[in-house]
Motif scaffolding. Structure first.
Motif, mmCIF file in Angstrom:
data_model
loop_
_atom_site.group_PDB
_atom_site.id
_atom_site.type_symbol
_atom_site.label_atom_id
_atom_site.label_comp_id
_atom_site.label_asym_id
_atom_site.label_seq_id
_atom_site.Cartn_x
_atom_site.Cartn_y
_atom_site.Cartn_z
ATOM 1 N N ILE A 1 0.901 -1.103 -0.027
ATOM 2 C CA ILE A 1 0.079 0.030 -0.132
ATOM 3 C C ILE A 1 0.665 1.329 -0.015
ATOM 4 O O ILE A 1 0.329 2.288 -0.556
ATOM 5 C CB ILE A 1 -1.099 0.033 1.175
ATOM 6 N N ARG A 2 1.940 1.104 0.746
ATOM 7 C CA ARG A 2 2.519 2.375 0.718
ATOM 8 C C ARG A 2 4.432 2.160 0.477
ATOM 9 O O ARG A 2 4.394 0.824 0.754
ATOM 10 C CB ARG A 2 2.472 3.061 2.030
ATOM 11 N N GLU A 3 5.075 3.332 0.668
ATOM 12 C CA GLU A 3 6.445 2.950 0.758
ATOM 13 C C GLU A 3 7.144 2.172 -0.335
ATOM 14 O O GLU A 3 6.618 1.637 -1.144
ATOM 15 C CB GLU A 3 6.854 2.507 2.132
ATOM 16 N N LYS A 4 8.305 1.680 0.020
ATOM 17 C CA LYS A 4 9.047 1.099 -0.996
ATOM 18 C C LYS A 4 9.040 -0.422 -0.577
ATOM 19 O O LYS A 4 9.798 -1.083 -0.330
ATOM 20 C CB LYS A 4 10.637 1.440 -1.092
ATOM 21 N N LYS B 1 -13.500 1.248 -5.673
ATOM 22 C CA LYS B 1 -13.741 2.811 -5.579
ATOM 23 C C LYS B 1 -12.520 3.318 -6.362
ATOM 24 O O LYS B 1 -12.724 4.568 -6.673
ATOM 25 C CB LYS B 1 -13.683 3.015 -3.927
ATOM 26 N N PHE B 2 -11.503 2.795 -6.631
ATOM 27 C CA PHE B 2 -10.685 3.486 -7.406
ATOM 28 C C PHE B 2 -10.095 4.878 -7.020
ATOM 29 O O PHE B 2 -10.005 5.801 -7.615
ATOM 30 C CB PHE B 2 -10.981 3.429 -9.093
ATOM 31 N N CYS B 3 -9.742 5.060 -5.742
ATOM 32 C CA CYS B 3 -9.201 6.259 -5.258
ATOM 33 C C CYS B 3 -7.868 6.342 -5.961
ATOM 34 O O CYS B 3 -7.190 5.259 -6.162
ATOM 35 C CB CYS B 3 -8.859 6.123 -3.490
ATOM 36 N N THR B 4 -7.738 7.434 -6.380
ATOM 37 C CA THR B 4 -6.524 7.651 -7.356
ATOM 38 C C THR B 4 -5.167 7.365 -6.875
ATOM 39 O O THR B 4 -4.123 7.443 -7.474
ATOM 40 C CB THR B 4 -6.569 9.102 -8.194
ATOM 41 N N TYR B 5 -5.026 7.216 -5.655
ATOM 42 C CA TYR B 5 -3.800 7.094 -4.969
ATOM 43 C C TYR B 5 -3.472 5.503 -4.730
ATOM 44 O O TYR B 5 -2.406 5.137 -4.306
ATOM 45 C CB TYR B 5 -3.389 7.683 -3.692
ATOM 46 N N PRO C 1 -7.338 -1.671 -5.544
ATOM 47 C CA PRO C 1 -8.289 -2.364 -6.513
ATOM 48 C C PRO C 1 -7.478 -3.240 -7.653
ATOM 49 O O PRO C 1 -8.110 -3.899 -8.089
ATOM 50 C CB PRO C 1 -8.850 -1.074 -7.231
ATOM 51 N N TYR C 2 -6.259 -2.770 -7.754
ATOM 52 C CA TYR C 2 -5.335 -3.657 -8.709
ATOM 53 C C TYR C 2 -4.895 -5.059 -7.991
ATOM 54 O O TYR C 2 -4.723 -6.062 -8.654
ATOM 55 C CB TYR C 2 -4.173 -2.684 -9.315
ATOM 56 N N THR C 3 -4.389 -4.927 -6.596
ATOM 57 C CA THR C 3 -3.800 -5.952 -5.980
ATOM 58 C C THR C 3 -5.186 -7.117 -5.429
ATOM 59 O O THR C 3 -4.831 -8.267 -5.354
ATOM 60 C CB THR C 3 -2.928 -6.084 -5.065
ATOM 61 N N ARG C 4 -6.090 -6.389 -5.104
ATOM 62 C CA ARG C 4 -7.073 -7.336 -4.302
ATOM 63 C C ARG C 4 -8.241 -7.449 -5.309
ATOM 64 O O ARG C 4 -9.223 -8.288 -4.964
ATOM 65 C CB ARG C 4 -7.527 -6.753 -2.980
ATOM 66 N N GLY D 1 1.286 2.535 -11.328
ATOM 67 C CA GLY D 1 0.124 2.230 -11.820
ATOM 68 C C GLY D 1 -1.027 2.846 -11.578
ATOM 69 O O GLY D 1 -2.121 2.844 -12.184
ATOM 70 N N THR D 2 -0.976 3.799 -10.572
ATOM 71 C CA THR D 2 -2.174 4.432 -10.328
ATOM 72 C C THR D 2 -2.058 6.110 -10.780
ATOM 73 O O THR D 2 -1.280 6.685 -11.018
ATOM 74 C CB THR D 2 -2.121 4.656 -8.556
ATOM 75 N N PRO D 3 -3.611 6.341 -10.865
ATOM 76 C CA PRO D 3 -3.366 7.755 -11.802
ATOM 77 C C PRO D 3 -2.586 8.762 -10.894
ATOM 78 O O PRO D 3 -2.026 9.766 -11.568
ATOM 79 C CB PRO D 3 -4.796 8.107 -11.722
ATOM 80 N N ALA D 4 -2.797 9.040 -9.623
ATOM 81 C CA ALA D 4 -1.921 10.103 -8.862
ATOM 82 C C ALA D 4 -0.235 9.970 -9.033
ATOM 83 O O ALA D 4 0.200 10.875 -8.810
ATOM 84 C CB ALA D 4 -2.496 10.024 -7.343
#
Ligand code: 5AD
Ligand code: SF4
Length: 444
Positions: free
Chosen positions: A55-58, A160-164, A168-171, A344-347
């Motif tokens: 979800i976050r970071e490297k 929901k595809f929150c842009t950050y 939605p892609y992994t789950r 891969g996310t819009p943001a």
């Protein structure tokens, strides 16, 4: 890869959200069914499952360094499985970059772990990142043991595809597990010792199903049904999305005693333009009005949220709006993160990415306000007597740790057993926990 002897011991290391904790428990059960036992604390395991978070970071980089470090005392490598959302997102790459990994398994495919393990023992490397909607749950063995507070995944995925957000892609897309399956798993958990069940889902309040009579129900209906299980004392749910809050769910907080007075409802930002750029489908005011309705139904409800600072384009004024929202709510607890671009996310490709030092400074200010409010919430609880579910022993002899209805950790001295619910007076407030004094044993 060479053939090896079958593993005798395992260790599952879960990172990230509670859904991963649930998945980690279920993977452990699969391995235990094979006669593989948990490696004792501090000892090498023959098989290590890294249950990763993306979800976050490297996060991916961390996985590679964890893999590199895994080594037994004799210098050999254990069998390694990479599971979770990094496995889903980067499966092939992990296989290419990390030759010591023999299994890569996504969050919707881990019921196949035993077969993959057989292949790994024979020297074959396998990747399984299929996303069949419900097959996993059907294929998992029935549950036998449960902690006093147990997790139950009722819903997975997100539309929901929150842009950050990478979820939605992994789950994958939102799916709800069938009502009958959930009731059966809840009954098993309770029979195995659970007194509290936390219903889990990326968008748990998007859960829908049909009850025994074929009537369409939502999360509140599921909670109502579970509340009829006599030995189940407490129900919680997380994480909710403002868009999927229903009148029924709000009402349930006023009507069902077993539903704990706690709501985790992420808002992410207090600025309307940022919420729009995040594709959040609510504005700040709408969010505050929702919270008011929960408070009207259950005046003592403790509120929790998630925040992201430094989303692309976030100005000082946008950030100030977030600080104002925090002041207006008075959260009992909250999680706050620096925005992290996810491939891969819009943001990730939006203009006006915020400088790291600006993010650091905003995160510090936000966390100072959230810590202040959490402390204030805990201080306001001093003097209250409430039921506490005992979850484990504390560090000192005779000390126990449990949770208040408002999800505060409570320490107290007592000789009651783990899994009991006791009346405890909240005597002293700390920033992250409360010290309590036992009043009397309760049976609820
Ligand atoms: N950067 C920072 N925080 C994020 N979250 C989700 N995606 C990101 C990201 N790219 C946070 C949100 C969400 C919580 C689970 O993680 O606040 O609610
Ligand atoms: Fe991610 Fe938004 Fe879905 Fe939550 S609602 S999982 S933040 S896309």
């Amino acid at each position: 890869m060479r053939a090896t002897s079958p593993p005798k011991t395992y260790r599952v290391k879960s990172f990230g959200c509670q859904m991963n904790v649930y998945d980690g428990e279920r993977m452990a059960e699969l391995l235990a069914d094979r006669g593989i036992v948990p490696a004792p604390e501090g000892e090498d395991a023959d098989l290590v499952v890294l249950n990763t978070c993306h979800i976050r970071e490297k996060a991916a980089e961390k996985v590679y360094s964890d893999i590199g470090r895994l080594r037994k005392a004799d210098g050999s490598k254990p069998l390694i499985a990479v599971a979770g959302c990094v496995a889903q997102a980067e499966g092939e790459e992990i296989m290419a970059r990390a030759p010591s990994v023999s299994m890569v398994v996504g969050p919707q495919a881990y019921h196949r772990l035993p077969e993959m393990l057989d292949k790994a023992v024979a020297g074959e490397r396998t990747t399984d990142t299929d996303m069949p909607p419900i097959a996993k749950f059907d294929a998992l063995p029935a549950r036998r043991r449960a902690a006093p507070s147990a997790f139950l995944t009722v819903q997975e995925g997100c539309d929901k595809f929150c842009t950050y957000c990478v979820v939605p892609y992994t789950r994958g897309a939102e799916i709800s597990r069938p009502f009958a399956d959930l009731l059966a798993e809840a009954e098993r958990l309770v029979a195995g010792g659970a007194r509290e069940i936390t219903l889990l889902g990326q968008n748990v309040n998007a859960w829908t199903g049909e009850d025994h009579k074929g009537r369409a129900i939502g999360l509140d209906g599921l909670i109502r049904e579970l509340a009829t299980l006599p030995d189940l004392a407490r129900i919680r749910y997380t994480t909710s999305h403002p868009m999927d809050v229903t009148d029924g769910l709000i009402a349930a907080h006023g009507e069902i005693d077993k539903l704990m007075p706690f709501l985790h409802l992420p808002v992410q930002s207090g600025s309307d333009p940022i919420l729009k750029a995040m594709n959040r489908s609510h504005d700040a005011d709408g969010y505050l009005r929702l919270l008011e309705r929960f408070r009207a139904a259950r005046p003592d409800i403790a509120l929790s949220g998630d925040f992201i600072v430094g989303f692309p384009g976030e100005s000082e004024a946008d950030f100030e709006a977030t600080m104002q929202l925090v002041d207006a709510v008075g959260y009992a607890q909250a999680f706050s993160f620096k925005y992290s671009p996810r491939p891969g996310t819009p943001a990730a490709t939006m203009a006006d990415q915020v400088a790291p030092e600006v993010m650091d400074e905003r995160l510090q200010r936000l966390q100072a306000a959230l810590n202040r409010d959490q402390m204030a919430f805990n201080q306001a609880s001093v003097g209250k007597t409430c039921p506490v579910l005992v979850e484990r022993k504390g560090k000192k002899p005779g000390q126990l740790l449990g949770k208040s209805p408002w999800l505060q950790s409570v320490w107290f001295d007592s000789d009651v057993s783990i899994g009991e619910i006791v009346e405890v007076e909240l005597a002293e407030a700390g920033p992250n926990s409360m010290a309590g004094r036992v009043r009397a044993s309760a049976t609820t």
